[in-house]
Design an enzyme around this catalytic site. Structure first.
Site, PDB file in Angstrom:
ATOM      1  N   SER A 305      -2.325 -10.586  14.042  1.00  0.00           N
ATOM      2  CA  SER A 305      -2.252 -11.473  15.186  1.00  0.00           C
ATOM      3  C   SER A 305      -3.361 -12.522  15.080  1.00  0.00           C
ATOM      4  CB  SER A 305      -2.341 -10.663  16.476  1.00  0.00           C
ATOM      5  OG  SER A 305      -2.008 -11.465  17.585  1.00  0.00           O
ATOM      6  N   ASP A 390       9.188 -10.582  16.855  1.00  0.00           N
ATOM      7  CA  ASP A 390       7.889 -10.814  17.474  1.00  0.00           C
ATOM      8  C   ASP A 390       8.021 -11.862  18.579  1.00  0.00           C
ATOM      9  OD1 ASP A 390       5.158 -11.368  18.043  1.00  0.00           O
ATOM     10  OD2 ASP A 390       4.604 -10.745  16.019  1.00  0.00           O
ATOM     11  N   HIS A 419       5.607  -7.444  17.949  1.00  0.00           N
ATOM     12  CA  HIS A 419       4.158  -7.623  17.803  1.00  0.00           C
ATOM     13  C   HIS A 419       3.481  -6.250  17.750  1.00  0.00           C
ATOM     14  CE1 HIS A 419       1.064 -10.611  17.543  1.00  0.00           C
ATOM     15  NE2 HIS A 419       0.312  -9.970  18.398  1.00  0.00           N
TER      16      HIS A 419
END
Length: 439
Positions: A305, A390, A419
């Protein structure tokens, strides 16, 4: 090292990063739901050629058995964009196919989101079809003075004394590993960078791993089990505060003084918040190179991320990095929303934020901090992993960055992940890092 140890390493010691642990928990929670909404593209790899037609099969399960005659609503469109198809359908035999002519004539992703109400409760599922993802190109511009700016910033930061301080954390160490809180001076006098250093007790020369963090404000535990395998590990925070306080303090800061830090001073490239972050990652490498136990060559950077972005950025900024591992990188192709498609986290130019953020000065500053403009300069082998589902870091955005990387790269694609990661992804990255660093 066996696979059980791999999984334990990543789940018990913050492993991939905080968001990965959250993702694993979310996976377990989703699988435990009474009602499951399954959305399945009509190609096994979820990947289509431009102009090829996709469709999505919808199944609603209760007690693992298809629910018949339920009515579902569906929306199909580019991720983060208004739908181009929507409607309702009835699962007359437990399944139904929607979006029979869904297609794209330009590279990107189509997401099919399905909702259903069962016994008064709402449930949701989705799947994402990729169309020529390897051909997605960035919308972000590369400033002519991009590297002039960053080389000058690094040169100024290098003049600042490191002033390193180590505090032993005896309660965290083991028979074979010492653990410390590290406190070093960052890119300006008076600014600090904190992290958790773990290193083998046995004398010798070891490779090193720098773990860069996902978004948010939190304490860190250190990568102790990885250090026990014969590596120096440094897990850093980015906010200039110790990383060993109680969680409540970080929660208060995240809801207060540091809320929205991703947008701080974005109208000035010299004062934007991420300048301290990017240069702090370089300073962390300075520190690792200063350690007498470091072997002086084998160093990897990894994260997911925000950390996935920082892994790529740090590698481009510092040629001392020999390997990188990046999961679903944020901060990629930030200007996508200004061109009718999804942009990267933190979505500074989306419909919600655009009235305040989509100003010429902020758009210009974003180009100096966008992953796509660093990805062009990555020259070392990398391992990458993500999925098509995601919703935090849209795949359109990180493929725009990934496709700029010309160095050797290995992608472990797990289409259905969002995610978060499966344990298998965590195992793969660990195996890859160990294999590279022990060559």
């Amino acid at each position: 090292m066996n696979r059980i140890v791999f999984i334990r390493m990543f789940t018990a010691t913050c492993g991939l990063l905080f968001l990965s642990l959250w993702g694993v928990a979310q996976t377990q929670s989703r699988s435990a739901q009474l009602i499951q909404v399954l959305v399945t593209p009509n190609k096994a790899d979820w990947t289509y050629a431009l102009g090829e037609e996709a469709s999505f099969e919808v199944t609603v399960l209760k007690h693992q058995v298809p629910v018949e005659n339920a009515t579902v609503s569906y929306r199909i469109g580019l991720e983060k964009m208004p739908p181009t198809q929507s409607g309702e359908a009835t699962l007359s035999s437990g399944t139904v196919v929607v979006g029979k002519k869904a297609t794209l004539d330009t590279p990107g992703f189509l997401r099919c989101e399905v909702r259903v109400t069962v016994d008064g409760a709402d449930y949701r599922g989705f799947a994402t079809a990729a169309f020529a993802p390897e051909s997605i190109q960035p919308t972000q511009q590369l400033p002519n003075d991009f590297w002039t700016f960053w080389n000058a910033a690094k040169a100024e930061a290098a003049k600042v004394p490191m002033d390193a301080k180590l505090t032993l954390l005896p309660g965290r160490g083991t028979e074979t590993v010492d653990v410390y809180e590290v406190n070093i001076q960052n890119y300006e006098l008076g600014t600090r960078l904190y992290g958790i250093l773990a290193r083998p007790k046995k004398p010798g020369k070891y490779p090193a791993v720098l773990q860069v963090p996902g978004a948010g404000i939190r304490p860190y535990a250190g990568l102790i089990e990885l250090a026990a395998e014969g590596m120096i590990t440094l897990q850093i925070g980015i906010h200039g505060m110790p990383v060993t306080y109680e969680t409540g303090l970080y929660n208060d800061l995240g809801a207060g003084a540091l809320r929205g830090y991703q947008f701080f001073n974005m109208d000035d490239r010299d004062r934007y918040y991420y300048k301290r972050v990017y240069l702090g990652c370089v300073r962390a490498i300075d520190y690792l190179y200063s350690l007498p136990e470091f072997d002086g060559n084998n160093l990897a950077v990894w994260g997911g991320s925000q950390g996935g972005a920082l892994a790529i950025i740090t590698t481009a900024l510092d040629n001392r990095v020999k390997y990188l591992a990046s999961f679903y990188p944020a901060l990629s192709d930030l200007t996508g929303y200004l061109h009718g498609r999804a942009g990267g986290w933190p979505h500074m130019f989306n419909e919600t934020n655009a009235p305040f953020m989509a100003k010429d000065d902020k758009i210009a500053v974003s180009a100096y901090y966008d992953v796509v403009n660093f990805a062009r300069s990555v020259k070392v082998p990398g391992f990458y992993s993500w999925g098509y589902n995601d919703e935090t870091c849209p795949p359109t955005s990180f493929y725009a960055a990934y496709n700029q990387i010309k160095a050797p790269k290995e992608l472990y694609l797990v289409q259905e992940t969002g995610h978060w990661t499966f344990p298998e992804q965590q195992i793969k990255v660990q195996e890859w890092l160990v294999a590279q660093l022990r060559r």
